[in-house]
Design a protein around this motif. Structure first.
Motif, mmCIF file in Angstrom:
data_model
loop_
_atom_site.group_PDB
_atom_site.id
_atom_site.type_symbol
_atom_site.label_atom_id
_atom_site.label_comp_id
_atom_site.label_asym_id
_atom_site.label_seq_id
_atom_site.Cartn_x
_atom_site.Cartn_y
_atom_site.Cartn_z
ATOM 1 N N ASN A 164 0.853 -1.202 0.000
ATOM 2 C CA ASN A 164 0.000 0.000 0.000
ATOM 3 C C ASN A 164 0.887 1.249 0.000
ATOM 4 O O ASN A 164 2.115 1.145 0.140
ATOM 5 N N GLY A 165 0.280 2.397 -0.140
ATOM 6 C CA GLY A 165 1.042 3.645 -0.214
ATOM 7 C C GLY A 165 1.745 3.984 1.089
ATOM 8 O O GLY A 165 2.821 4.592 1.088
ATOM 9 N N THR A 166 1.144 3.582 2.192
ATOM 10 C CA THR A 166 1.754 3.845 3.494
ATOM 11 C C THR A 166 3.023 3.018 3.668
ATOM 12 O O THR A 166 4.044 3.525 4.169
ATOM 13 N N LEU A 202 5.712 4.718 1.770
ATOM 14 C CA LEU A 202 6.282 5.838 2.530
ATOM 15 C C LEU A 202 7.225 5.338 3.621
ATOM 16 O O LEU A 202 8.303 5.914 3.842
ATOM 17 N N THR A 223 -2.133 16.980 4.474
ATOM 18 C CA THR A 223 -1.863 15.717 3.778
ATOM 19 C C THR A 223 -2.596 14.624 4.541
ATOM 20 O O THR A 223 -3.156 14.871 5.611
ATOM 21 N N PHE A 224 -2.570 13.415 3.988
ATOM 22 C CA PHE A 224 -3.088 12.271 4.737
ATOM 23 C C PHE A 224 -2.088 11.948 5.848
ATOM 24 O O PHE A 224 -0.874 12.120 5.661
ATOM 25 N N SER A 266 1.654 10.392 5.547
ATOM 26 C CA SER A 266 2.894 11.080 5.154
ATOM 27 C C SER A 266 3.738 11.389 6.388
ATOM 28 O O SER A 266 4.967 11.350 6.333
ATOM 29 N N VAL A 308 4.086 17.147 -0.792
ATOM 30 C CA VAL A 308 2.894 16.378 -1.165
ATOM 31 C C VAL A 308 2.233 17.065 -2.358
ATOM 32 O O VAL A 308 2.006 18.276 -2.335
ATOM 33 N N ASP A 343 5.499 12.821 -2.132
ATOM 34 C CA ASP A 343 4.267 12.045 -1.948
ATOM 35 C C ASP A 343 3.374 12.339 -3.152
ATOM 36 O O ASP A 343 2.704 13.369 -3.210
ATOM 37 N N ALA A 396 0.892 10.439 -4.234
ATOM 38 C CA ALA A 396 -0.326 9.622 -4.159
ATOM 39 C C ALA A 396 -1.493 10.264 -4.916
ATOM 40 O O ALA A 396 -2.399 9.568 -5.364
ATOM 41 N N HIS A 397 -1.475 11.607 -5.061
ATOM 42 C CA HIS A 397 -2.574 12.300 -5.752
ATOM 43 C C HIS A 397 -2.264 12.634 -7.202
ATOM 44 O O HIS A 397 -3.132 13.162 -7.893
ATOM 45 N N SER A 441 0.064 5.581 -4.494
ATOM 46 C CA SER A 441 -0.930 4.722 -3.843
ATOM 47 C C SER A 441 -1.917 4.244 -4.894
ATOM 48 O O SER A 441 -2.272 4.996 -5.799
ATOM 49 N N LYS A 478 -7.816 6.466 -5.779
ATOM 50 C CA LYS A 478 -6.710 7.097 -6.509
ATOM 51 C C LYS A 478 -6.872 6.859 -8.026
ATOM 52 O O LYS A 478 -7.844 6.254 -8.453
ATOM 53 N N GLY A 496 -2.564 -1.033 -2.524
ATOM 54 C CA GLY A 496 -1.292 -1.138 -3.245
ATOM 55 C C GLY A 496 -0.571 0.188 -3.246
ATOM 56 O O GLY A 496 -1.165 1.239 -2.993
ATOM 57 N N TYR A 545 -7.519 17.915 4.029
ATOM 58 C CA TYR A 545 -7.584 16.980 5.149
ATOM 59 C C TYR A 545 -7.692 17.776 6.441
ATOM 60 O O TYR A 545 -7.410 18.975 6.449
#
Ligand code: PLP
Length: 403
Positions: free
Chosen positions: A58-60, A63, A84-85, A88, A136, A162, A164-165, A196, A201, A208, A348
């Motif tokens: 996953n994206g986490t 990171l 950010t989420f 991060s 980010v 980051d 992810a977006h 991510s 996404k 993932g 966020y």
């Protein structure tokens, strides 16, 4: 009137050909550690332009591994924007570090390079420097990676973008002496980038993520860390063909072959997905243009080709309206839209305000940009399967709700 169709703020678009790819793998020999992982990684390299990609759970996890590969250890500091989420910031902490929060420009939600400078100066006053800086690409617009790179190079920090977006996005930035279009996660101006593939996404694998890099050393380290820190490469000793060594403490952060087959099938559609997101954004922009006194879309910096993971609008302050009143009107807008089955979201809550960060001595910075952004922002529905009619329905309901 019949019940309106629910509109979430984002959702995946999975077709029969994606399903067929997953089924093909399920009937084959390898559900994990097979050839699909490598194929997905090659496709990711091609799409981002980065030399290497390491696909993970996953994206986490991406990171976390990026922070470890960057050398973050106990007592190190990472500079992370507050908008950010939480992941991060958490990644720096998983590796033993603490987070110094940077502010954002409330008009773009992107990290303010001046605020990164301020954090660097505060650390320098304590005889410290950040180990990593994590810009980010909020909502899909690439952060000012040129400025971040400059600051990071000066203090010897690594840059982890980051992204992810922002998969599929790009921005004109200075690289070396020249200005050019820098793709998100290309690592032209970052040491590593993370992606991510969560269903909201741009492309999905269910769960993932991936790390991209142009650095072979970081790449090898990321590969080892993904699989327990175990390696078979370059060993001095061998007891036989089975022999491996655990060189560092790693994890099982692997992604499966089913997921990678889905991811590669989805990546083939990225161009279309992003093009549709841009059409939707342009339609929203046009509709809101004449209502700028009440509602304003987030500004996309000049030279940006946003990938529009999110479409964020801000409720415009009336006169010198306090943040608490803007936040109340934003809440009312959220509720009114939900009554019409339009399910928006807030991206966020400033991470520097999260109790767990406060409890551990972080998040005490004054971040007026993050607070102003948070009070007024709302993410409207944005996903490739939306019709023009859906967009018009959201615009109409938003304008009615704002009165
Ligand atoms: C989604 C996301 C992540 C983490 O991704 P997961 O795959 O959900 O772990 C990290 N950073 C940002 C900005 C994200 O939006």
């Amino acid at each position: 009137m019949s019940d309106p169709k629910p509109l979430p703020y984002g959702r995946q678009l999975v077709d029969d050909d994606d399903v067929a790819e997953v089924v093909r793998v399920l009937r084959g020999d390898f559900l994990t550690q097979g050839p699909e992982v490598r194929r997905f990684e090659e496709a990711l390299s091609e799409v981002t332009g980065a030399r290497y990609a390491v696909a993970v759970a996953n994206g986490t996890a991406a990171l976390h591994l990026a922070c470890l590969a960057a050398g973050v250890r106990d007592g190190d500091v990472g500079v992370v924007p507050s908008i950010t989420f939480v992941a991060s910031g958490n990644a720096v902490r998983y590796a033993g570090g603490t987070v110094a929060f940077a502010d954002v420009d409330p008009d773009t939600a992107l990290v303010s390079p001046a605020s990164i400078e301020a954090r660097v100066a505060e650390l320098a006053a304590q005889g410290k420097r950040p180990k990593v800086i994590v810009p980010v690409d909020m909502t899909g617009a690439v952060a000012d990676l040129a400025r971040v790179r400059e600051i990071a190079s000066r203090v010897g920090a690594l840059v982890i973008e980051d992204a992810a977006h922002s998969l599929g996005g790009a921005r004109r930035l200075r690289v070396g002496g020249e200005e050019r279009l820098v793709r998100a996660a290309s690592c032209e101006l970052a040491d590593m980038a993370i992606l991510s593939f969560h269903p909201v996404k741009h492309v999905t694998t269910g769960e993932g993520g991936a790390v991209t890099t142009n650095d072979e050393g970081l790449y090898r380290e990321l590969c080892d860390l993904r699989t327990h820190g175990i390696t078979k490469q370059g060993l001095e000793k061998s007891d036989g063909p089975w022999y491996y060594e655990q060189r560092v403490l790693g994890f099982n952060y692997r992604i499966t072959d089913m997921q990678c087959a889905l991811g590669r099938s989805q990546l083939g559609k990225l161009g279309r997905f992003v093009a549709r997101r841009r059409e939707i954004a342009a339609r929203y922009d046009r509709a809101f243009a004449e209502h700028a006194a009440r509602v304003r879309p987030l500004r996309v910096p000049a030279g940006s080709e946003s990938a529009y993971h999110l479409y964020v609008v801000r409720v415009v302050p009336q006169g010198d309206e306090p943040l608490s009143s803007i936040a109340e009107r934003r809440r009312a807008l959220y509720d009114r839209l939900a009554e019409e089955k339009i399910f928006t979201q807030v991206h966020y809550i400033p991470v520097h305000r999260q109790p767990d960060f406060r409890r551990h001595g972080m998040g005490h910075e004054e971040l007026p940009g993050a607070d102003a952004y948070y009070a007024s922002c709302l993410s409207l529905p944005m996903f490739p399967a939306m019709t023009d009619g859906d967009v018009d329905r959201v615009v109409d309901a938003t304008l009615r709700a704002l009165g």
